[in-house]
Design a protein around this motif. Structure first.
Motif, short mmCIF file in Angstrom:
data_model
loop_
_atom_site.label_atom_id
_atom_site.label_comp_id
_atom_site.label_asym_id
_atom_site.label_seq_id
_atom_site.Cartn_x
_atom_site.Cartn_y
_atom_site.Cartn_z
N PRO A 176 9.65 7.38 -3.30
CA PRO A 176 8.12 8.03 -2.61
C PRO A 176 7.24 6.98 -2.33
CG PRO A 176 8.42 7.39 -5.23
CD PRO A 176 9.80 7.31 -4.52
N GLY A 177 6.18 7.51 -1.66
CA GLY A 177 5.02 6.58 -1.22
C GLY A 177 4.05 7.14 -0.91
N CYS A 178 2.71 6.64 -0.76
CA CYS A 178 1.26 7.33 -0.44
C CYS A 178 1.13 7.19 1.22
CB CYS A 178 0.61 6.77 -1.32
SG CYS A 178 -0.80 8.08 -1.46
N GLY A 179 1.48 5.81 1.73
CA GLY A 179 1.01 5.48 3.02
C GLY A 179 1.78 6.22 4.15
N ARG A 180 3.03 6.21 4.14
CA ARG A 180 3.65 7.15 5.33
C ARG A 180 3.22 8.37 5.38
NH1 ARG A 180 6.82 10.54 5.46
NH2 ARG A 180 7.15 10.58 2.97
N PRO A 181 3.30 9.10 4.34
CA PRO A 181 2.74 10.62 4.36
C PRO A 181 1.37 10.61 4.70
CG PRO A 181 3.27 10.31 2.11
CD PRO A 181 3.70 9.18 2.89
N LEU A 182 0.53 9.70 4.30
CA LEU A 182 -0.95 9.64 4.82
C LEU A 182 -0.88 9.49 6.20
CD1 LEU A 182 -4.01 9.85 4.36
CD2 LEU A 182 -3.94 7.28 3.74
N ARG A 183 -0.28 8.57 6.76
CA ARG A 183 -0.34 8.21 8.24
C ARG A 183 0.10 9.33 9.03
NH1 ARG A 183 -0.30 3.84 11.87
NH2 ARG A 183 -0.59 4.83 13.95
#
Length: 657
Positions: free
Chosen positions: A456-463
């Motif tokens: 999981p991550g937050c930066g990749r889906p946000l970008r």
């Protein structure tokens, strides 16, 4: 002038306003010209609020002497006289006492005597490998270790410095209306990887103290993490091989660490003035690190602000994404926009179109003000202050080193005048945004410490979400899922959240209730099936994305556009940001039909629309760096307002200027 900051907005004498400021580094200039340069900012740029750093190394170069704020040891140290002069000229000041300032000053503005190499009593800030974090500049190209901010020796001296500023400078300065603490994180480190700091003894002690406050006992920690620690002293900061919850804890610790440094430094000033900070925007590789660390929800009364220094957004997609995300994180002013440095950063800044574009983009995306950094070129400082640069500093600002207005001055003046007249109404107008991205920050901490793109991550889906919305020509909101309210979430048609194995039960309940009320929850990745303690919890049912209904504001031309509409009056603001490669006019969808804007490549426009007509405006028609000069203009329903030849177009209070 009385100022407070409400929800990131400067409220001056009871009236919300777009905070337009200009920086003037008094310490780099001859005091004999201070008054002339201040008048140039006031009269030439139309700006009445200054910002200025107070370099610690400048005012207290020796450990055994008290800080000099009156010019006793050098005229350029007379900051009390400088602030009195500002007051006399009707100017107000946001004072920035650091203790670390960067600003191209040796050792980031810290005095040499707090360096751990100079005095081992100062604990060094350490990275994950155990190596000191270093600050390199012309005075020390190999870099000097930075002191750990929360270690006792440095904390004592830093708070003494800030206390002295509070008692000897701020207490009697009628001109000062607000403070800025620190610089771009702690040591221009807000966007660095989570592994860059703080692994010093004081930093690890802070981490263990946070774990104790979150979990209560080692046994409770073990139950969640599947470990067998007998004492908090057994716990070390996580590594890439650690479990996901340990990585999430380290990200959360970074957020509370930054909040704690801000808190203790703010308290040390003893001032009741509003306090802001100026986070540097994320880098693309460290987007998750930035998201994990930057949690303004933890800062109490300390207000969010940010800077530029990331690239030319009209030509660089990465720079654009970083800038917009920083502006959207929470409301707050852009406290450093590059209006003066082409040689140090990028030659595109030689023309005011680049900074005009970026200042407007920040405001359109969510910022509540912008700063002209720096407003004035300076010269004449000693090498012990800045060994890297010989004047002028900077090379191409709105006011040159002789105090003369440059070609950028009318560009600044157009924006300053427009928002002086319309700033309160601009802020009252609500951005037209139907969709939002929900930040789930535990995933940011996990991704920041993980190797590779798996998990999981937050930066990749946000970008990815940012690029989808930009491609569709749509603005969007950014919400933090652990603090957003049901009412705030209900303002959006859809919310996209990052996928992963777990999500706080309270967040899942919030999203489930939002979906039951008709909202669309979109999940980028696996749908969470566990709660934050890894107990079964699967309350989210993802929806299908809403169809693309042709909602883009941009009908033709290569540009970004943002629309704000007043909730009670027929008033709208349209911001148009022209890309560097655009050819020809930009056609835009508005409540009054198609508006066509002609602006320079890499330039932009801000229009007030009212009563079915185009009212006041500011359009940049020249970009000398791109060898572009057009007759700036706007057309609505056959009626055109335009420049009489290649050039800019500004109309304030119905009058062309």
């Amino acid at each position: 002038m009385a100022i407070e900051v409400r929800d990131g907005v400067a409220v001056v004498d009871g009236v919300p306003r777009v905070l337009v400021t200009a920086d003037y580094p008094y310490y780099r200039d001859d005091p004999a010209v201070w008054a002339d340069r201040l008048r140039a900012v006031r009269d030439g740029l139309g700006i009445e609020v200054l910002t200025c750093y107070l370099p610690w190394r400048h005012h207290q170069p020796e450990a055994g002497t008290a800080p000099d704020f009156t010019g006793l040891t050098h005229p350029a140290r007379d900051v009390t006289g400088f602030l009195a002069l500002c007051h006399e000229l009707g100017l107000r000041v946001v004072a920035k006492p650091g203790p670390f300032i960067h600003a191209e000053v040796n050792y980031g503005g810290l005095p040499d005597w707090v360096c751990p190499d100079a005095d081992p009593a100062f604990e060094a800030l350490l990275d994950a490998s155990g190596a000191p974090s270093r600050w390199a500049d012309a005075a020390a190209p190999e870099g000097r270790p930075l002191p750990a901010p929360l270690a006792p020796a440095f904390l004592a001296r830093a708070t003494e410095w800030l206390s002295a500023v509070g008692k000897e400078v701020l207490a009697g300065a009628e001109a000062v209306i607000a403070l800025q603490i620190a610089n771009e994180g702690v040591y221009t480190s807000g966007a660095l990887p989570l592994t860059a700091y703080d692994y010093s003894p004081s930093g690890v002690a802070f981490y263990r103290d946070r774990l104790r406050s979150w979990y209560g006992t080692p046994q409770a920690y073990n139950a969640v993490h599947g470990t067998s620690h007998g004492d908090w002293a057994d716990l070390e900061p996580p590594t890439p091989a650690s479990g996901p919850l340990a990585k999430a804890d380290w990200g959360r610790c970074h957020a509370e660490y930054l909040a704690e440094v801000y808190r203790v430094w703010t308290q040390a000033t003893g001032s009741g003035l509003p306090v802001l900070v100026n986070l540097n925007p994320p880098t693309v590789p460290e987007l998750d690190d930035w998201l994990a660390r930057v949690r303004p929800e933890l800062w109490g009364e300390i207000c969010y602000g940010f800077t530029n220094w990331m690239g030319v957004v009209s030509a660089d997609r990465d720079a654009h994404a970083r800038y917009v995300i920083a502006a959207k994180r929470v409301p707050g002013p852009n406290l450093e926009e590059n209006w003066g440095f082409s040689e140090l950063y990028d030659p595109a800044y030689v023309d005011g179109a680049t900074s005009f574009h970026q200042s407007l983009l920040a405001l359109a995306a969510g910022a509540t003000g912008f700063n002209v950094y720096t407003g004035v070129a300076t010269s004449g400082w000693a090498p012990e202050l800045d060994a890297a640069h010989a004047g002028p500093y900077p090379d191409c600002p709105p006011i040159d080193a002789e105090g003369r207005a440059t070609g950028k001055a009318p560009v600044v003046r157009a924006l300053a005048d427009f928002f002086s007249v319309h700033g309160a109404e601009f802020l009252e107008c609500e951005p037209v945004r139907r969709d939002a991205f929900g930040l789930y920050l535990p995933y940011a901490g996990i991704a920041a410490l993980s190797e590779g793109a798996e998990g999981p991550g937050c930066g990749r889906p946000l970008r990815a979400f940012h690029e989808r919305m930009r491609a569709r020509g749509l603005d969007y909101g950014l919400v933090e899922l652990e603090s957003v309210t049901a009412r705030e979430l209900a303002a959006y048609r859809s919310v996209t959240v990052p996928g992963g194995p777990f999500m706080h039960r309270r967040v899942q309940e919030l999203l489930a209730a939002y979906a039951r009320a008709g909202g669309l929850v979109l999940v980028d990745g696996p749908v969470p099936a566990l709660d934050e303690r890894l107990a079964p919890c699967g309350l989210i049912t993802p929806a299908a994305p809403p169809p693309d209904a042709g909602e883009s504001l941009v009908l033709y031309g290569d540009a970004d556009a943002f629309l704000r509409s007043h909730p009670a009056r027929d008033v709208h603001y349209l911001v148009v940001l022209v890309q560097s490669g655009n050819e020809g006019p930009i056609g835009l969808r508005t409540p009054y039909g198609t508006v066509e804007v002609v602006a320079a490549q890499g330039g932009g426009a801000v229009l007030r629309l009212a009563g079915g007509q185009v009212d006041d405006l500011a359009i940049r028609g020249i970009n000398a760096y791109l060898d572009c000069a057009v007759e700036a203009g706007v057309r609505l329903n056959g009626a055109r307002t335009g420049a009489s030849g290649p050039g800019d177009l500004t109309r304030i209070n119905g009058r062309l200027v």
